[in-house]
Design an enzyme around this catalytic site. Structure first.
Site, PDB file in Angstrom:
ATOM      1  N   ARG A 132       0.818  -1.229   0.000  1.00 27.42           N
ATOM      2  CA  ARG A 132       0.000   0.000   0.000  1.00 27.42           C
ATOM      3  C   ARG A 132       0.849   1.276   0.000  1.00 27.42           C
ATOM      4  O   ARG A 132       0.593   2.193  -0.787  1.00 27.42           O
ATOM      5  CB  ARG A 132      -0.901   0.007   1.237  1.00 27.42           C
ATOM      6  CG  ARG A 132      -1.922  -1.111   1.255  1.00 27.42           C
ATOM      7  CD  ARG A 132      -2.841  -0.905   2.429  1.00 27.42           C
ATOM      8  NE  ARG A 132      -3.786  -1.979   2.620  1.00 27.42           N
ATOM      9  CZ  ARG A 132      -4.802  -1.910   3.481  1.00 27.42           C
ATOM     10  NH1 ARG A 132      -4.981  -0.830   4.226  1.00 27.42           N
ATOM     11  NH2 ARG A 132      -5.630  -2.916   3.609  1.00 27.42           N
ATOM     12  N   ASP A 205      -3.842   4.188   4.551  1.00 24.58           N
ATOM     13  CA  ASP A 205      -2.882   3.893   3.478  1.00 24.58           C
ATOM     14  C   ASP A 205      -3.525   3.244   2.258  1.00 24.58           C
ATOM     15  O   ASP A 205      -2.851   2.963   1.258  1.00 24.58           O
ATOM     16  CB  ASP A 205      -1.696   3.055   4.000  1.00 24.58           C
ATOM     17  CG  ASP A 205      -2.140   1.733   4.601  1.00 24.58           C
ATOM     18  OD1 ASP A 205      -3.342   1.408   4.525  1.00 24.58           O
ATOM     19  OD2 ASP A 205      -1.283   1.007   5.159  1.00 24.58           O
ATOM     20  N   ASP A 206      -4.852   3.016   2.308  1.00 20.25           N
ATOM     21  CA  ASP A 206      -5.542   2.556   1.097  1.00 20.25           C
ATOM     22  C   ASP A 206      -6.400   3.684   0.509  1.00 20.25           C
ATOM     23  O   ASP A 206      -7.357   3.435  -0.229  1.00 20.25           O
ATOM     24  CB  ASP A 206      -6.381   1.286   1.360  1.00 20.25           C
ATOM     25  CG  ASP A 206      -7.299   1.414   2.550  1.00 20.25           C
ATOM     26  OD1 ASP A 206      -7.351   2.505   3.156  1.00 20.25           O
ATOM     27  OD2 ASP A 206      -7.985   0.417   2.884  1.00 20.25           O
ATOM     28  N   ASP A 292     -11.533   6.508  14.688  1.00 16.15           N
ATOM     29  CA  ASP A 292     -12.353   7.530  14.016  1.00 16.15           C
ATOM     30  C   ASP A 292     -13.623   7.825  14.815  1.00 16.15           C
ATOM     31  O   ASP A 292     -14.095   8.981  14.843  1.00 16.15           O
ATOM     32  CB  ASP A 292     -12.663   7.137  12.555  1.00 16.15           C
ATOM     33  CG  ASP A 292     -13.233   5.741  12.398  1.00 16.15           C
ATOM     34  OD1 ASP A 292     -13.373   5.023  13.406  1.00 16.15           O
ATOM     35  OD2 ASP A 292     -13.543   5.363  11.246  1.00 16.15           O
ATOM     36  N   HIS A 316     -13.749   2.698   1.171  1.00 15.77           N
ATOM     37  CA  HIS A 316     -14.208   1.484   0.472  1.00 15.77           C
ATOM     38  C   HIS A 316     -15.451   0.892   1.119  1.00 15.77           C
ATOM     39  O   HIS A 316     -15.914  -0.171   0.732  1.00 15.77           O
ATOM     40  CB  HIS A 316     -13.072   0.449   0.349  1.00 15.77           C
ATOM     41  CG  HIS A 316     -12.452   0.058   1.649  1.00 15.77           C
ATOM     42  ND1 HIS A 316     -13.105  -0.676   2.598  1.00 15.77           N
ATOM     43  CD2 HIS A 316     -11.221   0.320   2.163  1.00 15.77           C
ATOM     44  CE1 HIS A 316     -12.312  -0.875   3.632  1.00 15.77           C
ATOM     45  NE2 HIS A 316     -11.158  -0.264   3.398  1.00 15.77           N
TER      46      HIS A 316
HETATM   47  N1  UDP Z   1      -3.649  -0.782  10.075  1.00 19.51           N
HETATM   48  C1  UDP Z   1      -2.773  -0.727  11.135  1.00 19.51           C
HETATM   49  N2  UDP Z   1      -2.439  -1.894  11.778  1.00 19.51           N
HETATM   50  C2  UDP Z   1      -2.927  -3.066  11.382  1.00 19.51           C
HETATM   51  C3  UDP Z   1      -3.825  -3.128  10.301  1.00 19.51           C
HETATM   52  C4  UDP Z   1      -4.169  -1.959   9.667  1.00 19.51           C
HETATM   53  O1  UDP Z   1      -2.315   0.363  11.477  1.00 19.51           O
HETATM   54  O2  UDP Z   1      -2.580  -4.081  11.984  1.00 19.51           O
HETATM   55  C5  UDP Z   1      -3.985   0.456   9.382  1.00 19.51           C
HETATM   56  C6  UDP Z   1      -3.891   0.348   7.884  1.00 19.51           C
HETATM   57  O3  UDP Z   1      -2.588   0.618   7.467  1.00 19.51           O
HETATM   58  C7  UDP Z   1      -4.916   1.347   7.413  1.00 19.51           C
HETATM   59  C8  UDP Z   1      -5.936   1.328   8.525  1.00 19.51           C
HETATM   60  O4  UDP Z   1      -5.318   0.776   9.654  1.00 19.51           O
HETATM   61  O5  UDP Z   1      -4.369   2.647   7.286  1.00 19.51           O
HETATM   62  C9  UDP Z   1      -7.167   0.521   8.157  1.00 19.51           C
HETATM   63  O6  UDP Z   1      -6.786  -0.789   7.853  1.00 19.51           O
HETATM   64  P1  UDP Z   1      -7.500  -1.666   6.711  1.00 19.51           P
HETATM   65  O7  UDP Z   1      -7.662  -0.815   5.491  1.00 19.51           O
HETATM   66  O8  UDP Z   1      -6.699  -2.909   6.546  1.00 19.51           O
HETATM   67  O9  UDP Z   1      -8.879  -2.053   7.332  1.00 19.51           O
HETATM   68  P2  UDP Z   1     -10.301  -1.327   7.313  1.00 19.51           P
HETATM   69  O10 UDP Z   1     -10.461  -0.775   8.686  1.00 19.51           O
HETATM   70  O11 UDP Z   1     -10.267  -0.268   6.260  1.00 19.51           O
HETATM   71  O12 UDP Z   1     -11.241  -2.421   6.993  1.00 19.51           O
HETATM   72 MN    MN Z   2      -9.206   0.064   4.507  1.00 21.91          MN
END
Ligand code: UDP
Ligand code: MN
Length: 376
Positions: A132, A205-206, A292, A316
């Site tokens: 990423r 980071d995504d 958040d 997303h």
């Molecule tokens: N992240 C982190 N530690 C982890 C997994 C994810 O800091 O062990 C961060 C990741 O880099 C991203 C954010 O948390 O910036 C959200 O992670 P992800 O997109 O995998 O999951 P989401 O919450 O969007 O489903």
């Molecule tokens: Mn994500």
């Protein structure tokens, strides 16, 4: 006409003229008295008119007059106590105030925000540097390398070099749990407080950040006032139990971290006693909710400042295929994800999907076609 009748007629005409003169005098006196003894009403009227015409000519949205509040209310209050002799002086004073008001209004509608005013923080983790983070370095990071900082959980010399020394090891744990995520958010917030910038924008980071549009969007808001800009991913405010009084429920909105959000310096400073110096983590621990949500709790519930929804932020959690591809340049952020074998990505042409499964490279090429890898 007989001389006697002529005399009577002359008398009548003279009397009528005298009455008319007296009436004119009385009217003039009334006008003078009104003008001299009612300056406050007149000035107030003009101030209100000046304000109205400013609003009309500048097409202000609802929020802008709030920014003028202090100056405007002060001027009205002072006028009400004036004595008549000072009317002339007040006239000049009002002109000066009107000019100042125009300057404030101009500054408020267009605060002249530039990229240099923004501190962008991106949350990442050791497992995502080569994937990423690497993608971000190939795309939008190039447009804001001085303003963007990455918050991770490990020392990584290679990526610290690639980010121009902008990879910060927070020493937070490398996991997706609440504590780890709040720990990184706390580090991002504290770094902003030390940055002396006017805006703080957080992204995951995504996220793809459309840097020029981010600047344009922020230019609509004055960072000297309190702004929490972002997009919720739920249709109603979140309801939680008040841990200080479990019989009570509290509800508030929060901006989804995965879409990115921005906070003005003014608001960030107000959060300091609650969230500064790592205290953000304790708030997250207390309500036991993600980073958040904790942000929304602090801003909306504790500080009573409302989230301003900006539709152009996208996580997303929404289907990327619903974003109108004719409007890409007007959107602030994008994201991508994969659920099983199904990709939630922007439906855009460009590079081969094997080369660019997330579509972020192709998006970057659509927005900035001059980039070297776009012409291959
Ligand atoms: N992240 C982190 N530690 C982890 C997994 C994810 O800091 O062990 C961060 C990741 O880099 C991203 C954010 O948390 O910036 C959200 O992670 P992800 O997109 O995998 O999951 P989401 O919450 O969007 O489903
Ligand atoms: Mn994500």
């Amino acid at each position: 006409m007989r001389p006697q009748e002529l005399g009577t007629m002359r008398l009548k005409v003279r009397s009528a003229v005298q009455h008319a003169v007296a009436l004119c005098g009385a009217i003039t006196l009334c006008v003078v008295v009104f003008q001299n003894f009612a300056p406050s009403a007149r000035s107030e009227g003009r101030s209100a008119k000046a304000l109205r015409s400013l609003r009309l000519s500048q097409g202000w949205p609802d929020r802008a007059p709030r920014s003028l509040g202090g100056d405007y209310e002060l001027s009205v209050g002072v006028e009400a106590n004036l004595i008549p002799d000072e009317a002339k002086k007040e006239e000049e004073e009002e002109e000066r105030r009107r000019q100042a008001l125009t300057q404030v209004a101009t500054a408020t509608t267009r605060p002249q925000t530039q990229l240099e005013d923004i501190f962008i923080t991106v949350k990442t983790t050791r497992g995502f540097h080569r994937t990423r983070l690497h993608l971000l370095l190939q795309t939008w990071f190039q447009l804001a390398p001085k303003q963007t900082w990455f918050f991770t959980d490990v020392e990584d010399e290679e990526y610290n070099r690639k980010t121009g020394g902008h990879l910060i090891n927070t020493n937070c744990s490398a996991s997706h749990n609440r504590r780890a995520l709040c720990c990184k958010m706390a580090a991002e917030y504290d770094a902003f407080l030390h940055s002396n910038k006017r805006w703080w924008c957080h992204f995951d980071d995504d996220n793809y950040v459309n840097v020029p549009q981010l600047v344009t969007t922020l230019a609509d808001y004055d960072p000297l006032y309190d702004w929490y800009l972002g997009k919720p991913s739920i249709r109603a405010p979140l309801e939680i139990i008040n841990r200080d009084n479990v019989s009570q429920r509290i509800s508030f909105w929060f901006a989804t971290g995965g879409a990115g959000f921005c906070i003005s310096k003014s608001l960030a400073l107000k959060m300091m006693p609650i969230a500064g110096g790592g205290k953000f983590i304790s708030v997250g621990e207390k309500i036991r909710l993600p980073d958040d949500v904790t942000m929304g709790y602090i801003i909306e519930h504790l500080l009573k400042k409302s989230l301003t929804v900006v539709d152009e932020f996208h996580s997303h959690l929404e289907p990327m295929r619903f974003i109108n591809t004719d409007t890409l340049a007007r959107q602030v952020s994008f994201s991508y994800s994969q659920y099983g074998s199904e990709m939630n990505v922007l439906p855009i042409d460009g590079l081969d999907t094997r080369l660019d499964p997330t579509r972020l490279l192709s998006l970057h090429c659509q927005l900035f076609p001059h980039v070297s890898y776009c012409s291959t």
